[in-house]
Write a protein that holds these residues in place. Structure first.
Motif, short mmCIF file in Angstrom:
data_model
loop_
_atom_site.label_atom_id
_atom_site.label_comp_id
_atom_site.label_asym_id
_atom_site.label_seq_id
_atom_site.Cartn_x
_atom_site.Cartn_y
_atom_site.Cartn_z
N THR A 115 0.74 -1.20 0.09
CA THR A 115 0.04 -0.06 -0.10
C THR A 115 0.96 1.22 -0.21
OG1 THR A 115 0.03 -0.07 2.51
CG2 THR A 115 -1.97 -1.17 1.23
N THR A 116 1.79 1.42 0.66
CA THR A 116 2.79 2.42 0.91
C THR A 116 3.56 2.47 -0.67
OG1 THR A 116 3.13 2.18 3.00
CG2 THR A 116 4.83 3.51 1.73
N ASN A 145 -0.14 2.28 -3.48
CA ASN A 145 -1.61 3.32 -3.11
C ASN A 145 -0.89 4.51 -2.54
OD1 ASN A 145 -2.87 0.99 -3.69
ND2 ASN A 145 -3.56 0.72 -1.65
N ARG A 146 0.14 4.90 -2.12
CA ARG A 146 0.58 6.26 -1.62
C ARG A 146 1.90 6.77 -2.56
NH1 ARG A 146 -0.25 3.45 3.25
NH2 ARG A 146 -1.85 4.35 4.46
N SER A 151 4.89 6.07 -2.61
CA SER A 151 6.20 6.11 -1.77
C SER A 151 6.98 5.02 -1.97
CB SER A 151 5.91 6.67 -0.39
OG SER A 151 7.25 6.97 0.24
#
Length: 525
Positions: A209-210, A213-214, A216
């Motif tokens: 997710t990091t 989705n983000r 990063s």
């Protein structure tokens, strides 16, 4: 290379401002969930794996010979598919609650309580019911090799059945238990589909997710470095549990232990104890998939699009399996024939890729492989005025590389077990007759170890077919496999639409699981 790339990415200037947020808000929760997940899965796998292995090796009861290989079948079930199935099966509209409402007259959840599998406890139970065969296989092989002399001496001295297990069986199986349990826990760490679907914020899910989705990459690399520390801790704990224990058997083949014949309630209890893991780990999930395919008429999904995705999965897995077996054959042959002291430790280092979860491996490979692709594209643009595009990442070669790194250990272990049955005296005789090292490999080792090599290739192929985290992160754009199809349907809340793809993955894994069970049984015998 992946570990070095992760470290450099995590220590980059962009990552400095991200770490305080991750350390305060993301990593503590993910680390706690991962630790509880590993602890729960480890305890359940130990109980089921050791208990069933002890029953089938020490006792005679109805169905024992069938259960001996049926207990391996859950290995064919990917954890993420099993999680999707149980959420559907145990859900409000699922068959179990529907039958309960029909029998009792209940109408809504206000009338009764039913456990929800979408939590940490559900994830522990579902993953353990799939991963316990790692413990079962390793421990059963060691229980089967225990000589009758030790067990009969203990019985003569008055040892009861329970005391025989706790004082002799379990301590002798400690190295095998540590090895099998470590494999199960590494697979737990590698999972992303089940934890995401069941709502468990693990380290693997946090990396995914990091990163995606983000957006990063440095933050994902920092979480991946924390996850690598967890992997190192697992390996150290495994070494600690195994300790310096070494068990030697007599030169002659030890006499097999006579099994105690059970009758009445004890026999029924032993049969039920062996049947429950098979029922919940293999029979029920496979039956659910078959029913969904038949009821929904999903056989018509076997069209050009699904066949193309099936071909993608088969081609990528077959390429990886071929490369893995070729590399494993070279490594095992070199460590066997070479006289240098550093060859065998280097062969063990080559097997460490299995300890790296697919998400971490994909993240670590992305940076160097993307740099290579960009360097080639820039050079081609400067020399020829045209860019070839992303050669490794865009063609699927990056995914094949990830498969090779991750599953090389399986090939090395399987091929080495086949080579170990070829006496070194045969090598010496061939060399005395003037055969070169390649001739010995081609004319002696290959024919004699071919069954073990074929089994290793089959296992690698199925593991590549089931691998989800690395496939999700490194597959080329607009390229799907069976695993990503199932994941895509589940992420949209319509897993039942991907039942046919899930069934194909499971059927592909059943045959190698049966071969593994029979081969392990022969070694134990």
């Amino acid at each position: 290379m992946p570990v070095l790339a992760l470290a450099l990415t995590a220590l980059s200037s962009q990552a400095a401002s991200i770490w305080p947020h991750l350390a305060a808000n993301v990593i503590p929760v993910a680390l706690a969930n991962t630790a509880m997940l590993l602890l729960g899965v480890g305890l359940l796998c130990t109980v089921m794996g050791v208990g069933t292995a002890w029953l089938v090796t020490q006792y005679e009861f109805p169905g024992r010979r069938v259960f001996e290989w049926l207990l391996v079948l859950p290995l064919a079930m990917p954890t993420y598919i099993t999680a999707y199935i149980y959420v559907e099966f145990l859900g409000f509209q699922g068959p179990l609650q529907s039958v309960l409402r029909a029998l009792t007259g209940w109408r809504s959840l206000r009338d009764y309580w039913f456990p929800d599998p979408r939590n940490l406890a559900g994830a522990i139970c579902i993953m353990a019911i799939v991963l316990y065969p790692y413990v079962y296989l390793s421990v059963r092989a060691l229980f089967g090799l225990q000589g009758a002399t030790i067990v009969e001496s203990a019985r003569t001295l008055g040892a009861s059945r329970n005391r025989l297990f706790w004082r002799i069986g379990l301590p002798m199986a400690r190295p095998a238990l540590a090895a099998g349990l470590t494999l199960a826990l590494l697979e737990t760490l590698n999972d992303i589909g089940a934890t995401e679907y069941l709502g468990v914020r693990s380290l693997t899910l946090s990396i995914y997710t990091t990163w995606l989705n983000r957006g990063s990459l440095p933050g994902a690399a920092q979480i991946a470095c924390v996850m690598l520390l967890v992997v190192v801790a697992l390996i150290l704990v495994e070494a600690r549990l195994r300790g310096q224990r070494r068990f030697a058997l007599p030169v002659r083949q030890p006499r097999a232990v006579g099994r105690i014949r059970l009758a009445g309630r004890p026999a029924l209890g032993a049969a039920i104890a062996c049947a429950l893991p098979v029922l919940f780990g293999a029979v029920l999930p496979i039956g659910f998939l078959i029913v969904e395919v038949l009821q929904r008429g999903l056989a018509q999904q076997l069209d050009a699009a699904l066949l193309r995705n099936l071909a993608n999965a088969v081609i990528l897995s077959a390429l990886a399996a071929g490369l893995v077996v070729a590399l494993g054959l070279c490594i095992v042959a070199a460590s066997r024939q070479g006289r240098e002291a550093w060859l065998k430790p280097l062969a063990r280092v080559a097997s460490l890729g299995y300890a790296v979860p697919g998400t971490v491996l994909a993240l670590g490979l992305l940076v160097p492989l993307a740099a290579f692709d960009n360097a080639v594209a820039n050079a081609a643009r400067a020399l020829f005025g045209a860019s070839p595009g992303l050669l490794l990442i865009g063609s699927g070669a990056a995914l094949v590389i990830a498969y090779v790194v991750r599953f090389l250990a399986i090939a090395i272990s399987g091929i080495d077990s086949g080579f170990s049955r070829v006496s070194p005296r045969i090598d010496d005789a061939a060399r005395a007759l003037g055969a070169t090292a390649p001739e010995v490999l081609r004319r002696v080792h290959w024919p004699l170890a071919r069954p073990a090599i074929a089994a290793a290739a089959l296992l690698v192929f199925v593991d590549c077919l089931k691998e989800l985290p690395a496939t999700l992160l490194l597959r080329p754009l607009n390229v799907d496999t069976l695993a990503t199809i199932v994941y895509g349907h589940a992420s949209r809340g319509v897993f039942e639409e991907g039942a046919l793809a899930g069934l194909l993955i499971v059927l592909a894994g059943l045959y190698p699981a049966i071969i593994l069970a029979r081969a392990s049984g022969k070694r134990a015998g």
